[in-house]
Motif scaffolding. Structure first.
Motif, PDB file in Angstrom:
ATOM      1  N   GLY A   1       0.681  -1.179  -0.243  1.00 43.66           N
ATOM      2  CA  GLY A   1      -0.381  -0.307  -0.054  1.00 43.66           C
ATOM      3  C   GLY A   1       0.882   1.284  -0.034  1.00 43.66           C
ATOM      4  O   GLY A   1       0.046   2.730   0.105  1.00 43.66           O
TER       5      GLY A   1
ATOM      6  N   ASP B   1      -5.794  -2.460  -5.344  1.00 41.75           N
ATOM      7  CA  ASP B   1      -7.110  -3.443  -5.058  1.00 41.75           C
ATOM      8  C   ASP B   1      -6.963  -3.357  -3.394  1.00 41.75           C
ATOM      9  O   ASP B   1      -5.325  -3.153  -2.595  1.00 41.75           O
ATOM     10  N   ASP B   2      -8.013  -3.701  -2.288  1.00 46.46           N
ATOM     11  CA  ASP B   2      -7.727  -3.677  -1.040  1.00 46.46           C
ATOM     12  C   ASP B   2      -6.678  -4.703  -1.195  1.00 46.46           C
ATOM     13  O   ASP B   2      -6.475  -5.939  -1.904  1.00 46.46           O
ATOM     14  N   PRO B   3      -6.138  -5.505   0.247  1.00 46.79           N
ATOM     15  CA  PRO B   3      -5.796  -4.123   1.294  1.00 46.79           C
ATOM     16  C   PRO B   3      -4.820  -2.850   1.260  1.00 46.79           C
ATOM     17  O   PRO B   3      -5.059  -1.740   1.514  1.00 46.79           O
TER      18      PRO B   3
ATOM     19  N   ALA C   1      -6.804   0.751   1.067  1.00 46.92           N
ATOM     20  CA  ALA C   1      -7.369   0.946   2.289  1.00 46.92           C
ATOM     21  C   ALA C   1      -5.675   1.448   3.132  1.00 46.92           C
ATOM     22  O   ALA C   1      -5.761   2.613   3.869  1.00 46.92           O
ATOM     23  N   ARG C   2      -4.818   1.285   2.668  1.00 45.52           N
ATOM     24  CA  ARG C   2      -3.466   0.854   3.653  1.00 45.52           C
ATOM     25  C   ARG C   2      -2.928   1.974   2.243  1.00 45.52           C
ATOM     26  O   ARG C   2      -2.400   3.748   3.444  1.00 45.52           O
TER      27      ARG C   2
ATOM     28  N   THR D   1     -12.072   6.997   0.409  1.00 45.21           N
ATOM     29  CA  THR D   1     -11.032   6.088   1.670  1.00 45.21           C
ATOM     30  C   THR D   1     -11.285   6.236   2.283  1.00 45.21           C
ATOM     31  O   THR D   1     -11.267   5.178   3.363  1.00 45.21           O
TER      32      THR D   1
END
Length: 753
Positions: free
Chosen positions: A544, A564-566, A569-570, A603
């Motif tokens: 991330g 893409d996640d994760p 999110a990071r 986000t």
């Protein structure tokens, strides 16, 4: 201008006239012709005209149009617009059996010594004008009066330069000239399609003051583009001089940011009561230094004339925070000042060029504020022909690309011969903004070939790694941490920026190709997007964390959909960490600024997005407003807190690119979003945040008016929205609940405590 179909052979009978004159001299061409029949038998009269240069046409001493600076600026080598004006009423209102047709011809953009760094770029050494007046009578007969060798020419006594200003001698013409016939490639002629440049409004001065040196300074209270119209009486031959600038520095007119542009108008008095209006130039200014004025200054003698291409205001926004309202005001005025024939970077200094990077960043905001469809369509058609004729099909940094004729001094160069991210991506991002705003499939098809050329040229600079890491890049231009003398020295790795941009452009090109039924192309661009995305993640993303670890790279990676996640999110969390660590000062340049608030709010970091928007210390969007800005600045610190102008050679006070946050304000704070192109389906989704307690947004879409009003009081959120007849929408409330709505008004509330 008439909206009827234009006869493409209308100018066939017209010769292009020129005269041998020094640079900046304005020529008047004239003919007096007998009418075949009395004026009351005229049933139709149409004037067609165009020029290499700019022209003004008059019949019997009266202008034929309220538009100015015709024919505007296009890529003259391949596209020269001609205008068509209905003049029947004007002829009918006249008297006598003869008519007098006059044409003023000035250098304009064609021979205007354009550019910066002493580029002195011109399309040619010879300006010319052509016109044909077609008159139809009640008996069906027709008469044509067209420019030809029998016309007379004279020096008008006017001197005009777009950069330097205009000199008008009210005592009359300076002497006769010899009109001669020249010619141009008539295959370049096409009927005017983009909106004409018009006088839009006038502003009276707010005040007059003396500078420390004793100069008289008139303040119009708003940084604007146009000129000053004034009425004055004095001795014959006496000169009144007006110098223009956007700011004051140390109480004096701040002319240093103008660089080589004199921005000075000189009026030579006739001895009677004179009204001067320098319509063959334009200036970007708020302040005017007046010298030579006979007697005391009377503010009623001055008015500023605001000039820009005709555009209808369609979007409005207002909220509880006055500084944000001023930010939107500044964005609107920045668009007014820079949408003058072409979308320019700035309207005041020795530049005023159609930089592709600026409009790539700003197109979505522009399309909400004004109906920009026709204006940007015309510019995109110039972009295509410039790209089509460029070596390697490379989108130029400026459109029209007059800089290919520049005479830059030794040691100065630009990355002309390689595709450039953001700037070249204008070929894709501007049509993308227009598609979302207006949903015009026919125009999407017209703009698609330029997308193909741009992506093809960018692909050649993609290395074996799948990254766009070859060639030259301008990157995150004007990163606020870059030194004033090196605006490209950004924190963001330019190859990270370029590769992210390539993914966005390839993705939309695939979407456009699918819409247009070009299935093979769609597959090609999807493959390019997929391989670019994979390479970006392989080489630039680690858990991330994106290479160069700054706000811009996270903003692009998040908003363009590269993660893409994760990792997504990071990356969002890391972006929020960086924004907080900077104390909510802006840390992005041209590439990142349009997207950083989007990346935060998408986000889950809405509070951080609002804090970034509402920060007042430099660099921030609101800092210039605390310093009195009335337009968007080129640099976050174009003026320093002590009132001095940024020391860099490149700073202006009317650049819209960094105002691209307006798009986020309209859609996220205001809540009006297109769920489908052209707002054929609407998404109402305001996202409130700390610092703003209410907002009102209104947009006139191609389907009708959409509006959204919301308020947050003691944790209770209320909303009132309205959709046009026949339009469906989705209302998404801040608590996450969604309501499908139909045309008409909807009221809702939810508890956010």
């Amino acid at each position: 201008m008439t909206t009827a179909p234009v006869d493409d052979i209308a100018l066939a009978a017209a010769a292009f006239l020129t005269a041998d004159t020094p640079r900046n001299a304005v020529v008047r061409f004239r003919t007096v012709s007998a009418l075949d029949q009395p004026r009351d038998r005229i049933t139709r009269a149409t004037l067609h005209a165009t020029a290499h240069g700019v022209y003004e046409a008059s019949l019997d001493g009266e202008p034929v149009t309220e538009s100015v600076l015709n024919p505007g600026w296009t890529s003259y080598e391949w596209r020269l617009a001609y205008q068509t004006f209905d003049v029947r009423g004007q002829l009918a209102a006249g008297s006598g059996s003869e008519l007098r047709l006059e044409l003023l011809l000035a250098d304009g953009w064609y021979r205007g010594d354009l550019g910066f760094a002493r580029a002195n770029a011109n399309y040619g050494d010879e300006i010319s004008v052509a016109a044909a007046l077609t008159i139809e009578y009640a008996d069906g007969s027709q008469q044509t009066i067209a420019t030809g060798p029998e016309w007379t020419a004279e020096d008008s006594g006017i001197r005009s330069s777009l950069y330097n200003g205009q000199t008008i001698d009210a005592r009359g013409a300076a002497g006769p000239l010899e009109a001669r016939v020249t010619d141009i490639d008539r295959r370049t002629l096409f009927p005017q399609s983009a909106p004409l440049v018009m006088r839009q409004e006038t502003l009276k001065p707010m005040s007059v003051q003396l500078s420390p040196s004793g100069s008289v300074l008139v303040d119009f209270g708003q940084n604007l583009v146009g000129w000053v119209r004034c009425t004055v009486q004095g001795e014959s031959g006496h000169e009144v001089t007006l110098r223009h600038a956007e700011v004051l520095e140390d109480g004096e007119l701040g002319t240093r940011p103008l660089r080589g542009a004199a921005a000075t108008d000189v009026f030579v008095l006739s001895g009677g009561l004179d009204t001067f209006e320098p319509t063959l130039t334009f200036h970007g200014f708020r302040y005017v230094e007046v010298s030579g004025w006979p007697g005391d200054i009377d503010l009623d003698s001055f008015e500023a004339v605001v000039v820009h291409s005709e555009m209808k205001r369609i979007g409005t926004f207002e909220c509880s925070e006055p500084l944000v309202n001023q930010l939107i005001h500044n964005s609107v005025w920045g668009q007014k000042g820079n949408f003058l024939s072409v979308p320019t970077d700035c309207p005041q200094r020795d530049e005023r060029l159609g930089w592709t990077g600026d409009i790539a960043a700003y197109a979505a905001s522009a399309a909400f504020q004004f109906d920009s469809a026709d204006f940007l369509d015309g510019w995109l058609r110039d972009l295509f022909v410039e790209t089509e004729h460029a070596d390697g099909g490379i989108v130029p940094l400026t459109v029209p690309d007059v800089l290919k004729y520049a005479n830059f001094p030794d040691g100065f160069s630009l990355p002309w011969h390689r595709a450039t991210a953001v700037w070249g991506d204008a070929a894709v991002w501007v049509p993308q903004a227009l598609w979302h705003a207006y949903g015009d499939r026919e125009r999407l098809a017209a703009h698609y070939p330029a997308m193909v050329l741009h992506l093809g040229s960018a692909e050649r600079d993609v290395s074996a790694s799948g990254l766009w890491d070859l060639g030259n890049q301008l990157g995150d231009w004007l990163d606020p941490d870059a030194p004033p003398e090196d605006p490209a020295a950004a924190k963001a790795d330019p190859s990270v920026v370029a590769t992210a941009c390539l993914y966005r452009s390839a993705s939309f090109a695939a979407e456009a190709a699918t819409i247009l039924g070009a299935d093979e192309d769609a597959a090609r661009w999807r493959r390019l997007a997929e391989t670019t995305r994979a390479a970006f993640n392989q080489h630039y993303v680690d858990g991330g964390i994106v290479l160069s670890d700054c706000a811009t790279v996270y903003a692009l990676a998040i908003v363009f959909g590269l993660l893409d996640d994760p990792d997504l999110a990071r990356a969002g969390d890391r972006l929020a960490e960086l924004v907080r660590a900077a104390d909510y000062r802006v840390t992005t340049g041209f590439a990142g600024t349009p997207f950083v608030t989007w990346a935060l709010s998408e986000t889950g970091h809405v509070d951080d997005a609002y804090a970034l928007l509402l920060e007042r210390e430099c660099p921030s969007w609101l800092y210039p407003i605390t310093m009195g800005a009335t337009t968007i600045w080129e640099r976050w610190d174009s003026m320093l807190p002590d009132g001095t102008v940024n020391a860099g050679e490149m700073t202006s006070f009317n650049h819209y690119a960094l105002g691209a946050v307006a798009d986020w304000v309209y859609q996220v704070v205001g809540g009006v979003r297109p769920a489908e192109p052209g707002y054929s389906r609407v998404r109402i989704q305001p996202v409130p945040g700390p610092g703003i307690t209410w907002a009102r947004t209104r947009l006139e879409t191609p389907r009708g008016v959409v509006s959204c009003e919301w308020e947050l009081v003691d944790g209770e959120f209320t909303i009132h929205s309205s959709l046009p007849d026949g339009v469906e929408g989705d209302l998404v409330l801040p608590d996450g609940s969604a309501v499908r709505t139909i045309d008409g008004e909807t009221r809702w509330r939810c508890d956010l405590r």
